[in-house]
Design a protein around this motif. Sequence first.
Motif, PDB file in Angstrom:
ATOM      1  N   GLU A  25       0.724  -0.855  -0.234  1.00 33.26           N
ATOM      2  CA  GLU A  25      -0.140  -0.075  -0.172  1.00 33.26           C
ATOM      3  C   GLU A  25       0.687   1.772  -0.113  1.00 33.26           C
ATOM      4  O   GLU A  25       0.601   2.390  -0.739  1.00 33.26           O
ATOM      5  CB  GLU A  25      -0.935   0.047   1.305  1.00 33.26           C
ATOM      6  CG  GLU A  25      -1.765  -1.374   1.127  1.00 33.26           C
ATOM      7  CD  GLU A  25      -3.117  -0.881   2.216  1.00 33.26           C
ATOM      8  OE1 GLU A  25      -3.389   0.535   2.584  1.00 33.26           O
ATOM      9  OE2 GLU A  25      -4.087  -1.592   1.699  1.00 33.26           O
ATOM     10  N   GLN A  28       1.806   1.669  -3.565  1.00 35.52           N
ATOM     11  CA  GLN A  28       0.897   2.541  -3.879  1.00 35.52           C
ATOM     12  C   GLN A  28       0.487   3.950  -4.161  1.00 35.52           C
ATOM     13  O   GLN A  28       0.688   4.718  -5.020  1.00 35.52           O
ATOM     14  CB  GLN A  28      -0.370   1.204  -3.972  1.00 35.52           C
ATOM     15  CG  GLN A  28      -0.584   0.080  -4.386  1.00 35.52           C
ATOM     16  CD  GLN A  28      -0.428   0.151  -5.576  1.00 35.52           C
ATOM     17  OE1 GLN A  28       0.697  -0.223  -6.411  1.00 35.52           O
ATOM     18  NE2 GLN A  28      -1.321   0.246  -6.392  1.00 35.52           N
ATOM     19  N   ILE A  29       0.841   3.928  -2.678  1.00 33.46           N
ATOM     20  CA  ILE A  29       0.877   5.461  -2.191  1.00 33.46           C
ATOM     21  C   ILE A  29       1.032   6.385  -3.188  1.00 33.46           C
ATOM     22  O   ILE A  29       1.126   7.845  -4.216  1.00 33.46           O
ATOM     23  CB  ILE A  29       0.257   5.618  -0.909  1.00 33.46           C
ATOM     24  CG1 ILE A  29      -0.981   5.074  -0.681  1.00 33.46           C
ATOM     25  CG2 ILE A  29       0.978   7.227  -0.830  1.00 33.46           C
ATOM     26  CD1 ILE A  29      -0.825   5.039   0.688  1.00 33.46           C
ATOM     27  N   ARG A  31       3.238   5.939  -5.776  1.00 30.98           N
ATOM     28  CA  ARG A  31       3.290   5.129  -7.662  1.00 30.98           C
ATOM     29  C   ARG A  31       2.260   6.526  -7.555  1.00 30.98           C
ATOM     30  O   ARG A  31       2.733   7.242  -9.055  1.00 30.98           O
ATOM     31  CB  ARG A  31       3.295   4.430  -7.286  1.00 30.98           C
ATOM     32  CG  ARG A  31       4.282   3.718  -7.513  1.00 30.98           C
ATOM     33  CD  ARG A  31       4.221   2.071  -8.018  1.00 30.98           C
ATOM     34  NE  ARG A  31       3.551   2.220  -9.024  1.00 30.98           N
ATOM     35  CZ  ARG A  31       2.863   0.777  -9.976  1.00 30.98           C
ATOM     36  NH1 ARG A  31       2.270  -0.352  -9.149  1.00 30.98           N
ATOM     37  NH2 ARG A  31       1.895   1.571 -10.924  1.00 30.98           N
ATOM     38  N   PHE A  32       1.191   6.945  -6.913  1.00 30.00           N
ATOM     39  CA  PHE A  32      -0.186   7.224  -7.394  1.00 30.00           C
ATOM     40  C   PHE A  32       0.186   9.170  -7.478  1.00 30.00           C
ATOM     41  O   PHE A  32       0.391   9.705  -8.362  1.00 30.00           O
ATOM     42  CB  PHE A  32      -1.612   7.218  -6.359  1.00 30.00           C
ATOM     43  CG  PHE A  32      -2.108   7.670  -6.280  1.00 30.00           C
ATOM     44  CD1 PHE A  32      -3.373   7.884  -7.209  1.00 30.00           C
ATOM     45  CD2 PHE A  32      -2.631   8.903  -5.622  1.00 30.00           C
ATOM     46  CE1 PHE A  32      -4.143   8.465  -7.787  1.00 30.00           C
ATOM     47  CE2 PHE A  32      -3.855  10.121  -6.057  1.00 30.00           C
ATOM     48  CZ  PHE A  32      -5.083   9.852  -7.243  1.00 30.00           C
ATOM     49  N   LYS A  35       3.163   9.469  -9.153  1.00 25.99           N
ATOM     50  CA  LYS A  35       3.004   9.063 -10.813  1.00 25.99           C
ATOM     51  C   LYS A  35       4.501   8.249 -11.688  1.00 25.99           C
ATOM     52  O   LYS A  35       4.768   8.809 -12.840  1.00 25.99           O
ATOM     53  CB  LYS A  35       2.568  10.332 -12.552  1.00 25.99           C
ATOM     54  CG  LYS A  35       1.458  11.182 -11.318  1.00 25.99           C
ATOM     55  CD  LYS A  35       1.544  12.198 -12.415  1.00 25.99           C
ATOM     56  CE  LYS A  35      -0.244  12.966 -12.430  1.00 25.99           C
ATOM     57  NZ  LYS A  35      -0.338  13.402 -10.554  1.00 25.99           N
ATOM     58  N   GLN A  71      -8.562   1.868  -1.729  1.00 21.98           N
ATOM     59  CA  GLN A  71      -9.015   1.958  -2.945  1.00 21.98           C
ATOM     60  C   GLN A  71      -9.635   3.363  -3.703  1.00 21.98           C
ATOM     61  O   GLN A  71      -9.828   4.075  -4.897  1.00 21.98           O
ATOM     62  CB  GLN A  71     -10.013   0.960  -3.679  1.00 21.98           C
ATOM     63  CG  GLN A  71      -9.552  -0.593  -3.717  1.00 21.98           C
ATOM     64  CD  GLN A  71      -9.071  -1.383  -2.337  1.00 21.98           C
ATOM     65  OE1 GLN A  71      -9.213   0.101  -1.653  1.00 21.98           O
ATOM     66  NE2 GLN A  71      -9.614  -2.566  -1.872  1.00 21.98           N
ATOM     67  N   LEU A  74      -6.840   5.817  -3.608  1.00 17.81           N
ATOM     68  CA  LEU A  74      -6.743   6.657  -5.265  1.00 17.81           C
ATOM     69  C   LEU A  74      -7.519   5.783  -6.062  1.00 17.81           C
ATOM     70  O   LEU A  74      -7.229   6.637  -8.033  1.00 17.81           O
ATOM     71  CB  LEU A  74      -5.591   4.918  -5.075  1.00 17.81           C
ATOM     72  CG  LEU A  74      -4.725   4.339  -4.797  1.00 17.81           C
ATOM     73  CD1 LEU A  74      -3.937   3.361  -4.998  1.00 17.81           C
ATOM     74  CD2 LEU A  74      -3.624   5.688  -4.071  1.00 17.81           C
ATOM     75  N   THR A  76      -9.404   3.922  -8.005  1.00 18.72           N
ATOM     76  CA  THR A  76      -9.995   2.487  -9.101  1.00 18.72           C
ATOM     77  C   THR A  76      -9.338   1.098  -7.611  1.00 18.72           C
ATOM     78  O   THR A  76      -8.732   1.090  -7.191  1.00 18.72           O
ATOM     79  CB  THR A  76      -8.708   2.677 -10.203  1.00 18.72           C
ATOM     80  OG1 THR A  76      -7.252   2.713  -9.282  1.00 18.72           O
ATOM     81  CG2 THR A  76      -9.039   3.604 -10.701  1.00 18.72           C
ATOM     82  N   GLU A  83      -9.457  -2.450 -14.413  1.00 21.03           N
ATOM     83  CA  GLU A  83      -9.498  -0.629 -13.650  1.00 21.03           C
ATOM     84  C   GLU A  83     -10.708  -0.446 -14.128  1.00 21.03           C
ATOM     85  O   GLU A  83     -11.051   0.098 -14.585  1.00 21.03           O
ATOM     86  CB  GLU A  83      -8.014   0.239 -14.204  1.00 21.03           C
ATOM     87  CG  GLU A  83      -8.289   0.986 -12.944  1.00 21.03           C
ATOM     88  CD  GLU A  83      -7.232   2.066 -12.717  1.00 21.03           C
ATOM     89  OE1 GLU A  83      -5.921   1.973 -13.093  1.00 21.03           O
ATOM     90  OE2 GLU A  83      -7.022   2.970 -14.703  1.00 21.03           O
TER      91      GLU A  83
END
Length: 280
Positions: A25, A28-29, A31-32, A35, A71, A74, A76, A83
């Motif tokens: 997680e 993911q955060i 990368r979000f 970008k 989810q 983010l 998605t 997706e």
Amino acid sequence: MVIREQLTKTIAKLREYGCDNAVFEAHQIMRFVLKLSATDLVIQHQCSLSIEQEAEINTLTDRRTAGEPLQYILGTQEFMSLEFLVDRSVLIPRADTETLVEFVLDKMSAKGFMLLDLCTGTGCIPLSIAHYNSRAYVRGIDISDKALEIAEKNCKRLELSNRACFEKLDILTEIPCGQYDVITANPPYIEHDIIDSLQTEVKDFEPHLALDGGIDGLKFYRRICAVAPALLTGAGILVLEVGENQADAVSEMLKPHFSDIEIKTDLCGIERVVAAKKSC
């Protein structure tokens, strides 16, 4: 602060909260916000973050440690390798529901067909089926205007507007028009009195409208089993996702008007799908 330091800090905060997948997680955060692909996040681990980037990462991490599902943060969720957009107006698609989609795709693999999805939410069930079967035409209904907005957005993102449509309808008080070869539904099936005992991510963030199945959790199944026969073609099938320990009760509801009742388990071995053919 460089990426590696921020990542370490984020993982620690998520672990302190009790997140079972803190490393995933945190990635993911990061990368979000940045970008970056998973590979680039590793390659660029010594790159410096701006003050704004640090602040956004910390804000999203704080939302997660307050219990908000990743989810929703983010926006998605992956389902059937596709997706889907999500927000707090819809339930988050879960892997359990892929059992239902895979059943329909297998059953109707050599056919073109019309499908009606009840309580459609994100539209993940009908849109996934339409994506993987180019001869399927699908319609989803829901009582929530906001959920229908999300479903429409997902439809456009998947470029399925020529074979999919969505409409507002209350299945408890109204009857859809048309005839269908397949009816699917993942309706609300949580018992009303236990919703407040569910984990924070569910009870405080997911819409209760999409969770509450009445006193015994079976309210929607009674209605669906009553109206579905008139909506199905002669050899039509009804495919329902059910909660744990509900398969036998739902199967009994189907017996007056359906035959060839099947129960399918999910990957955890839980009876997750009840399917049946309309009796001629």
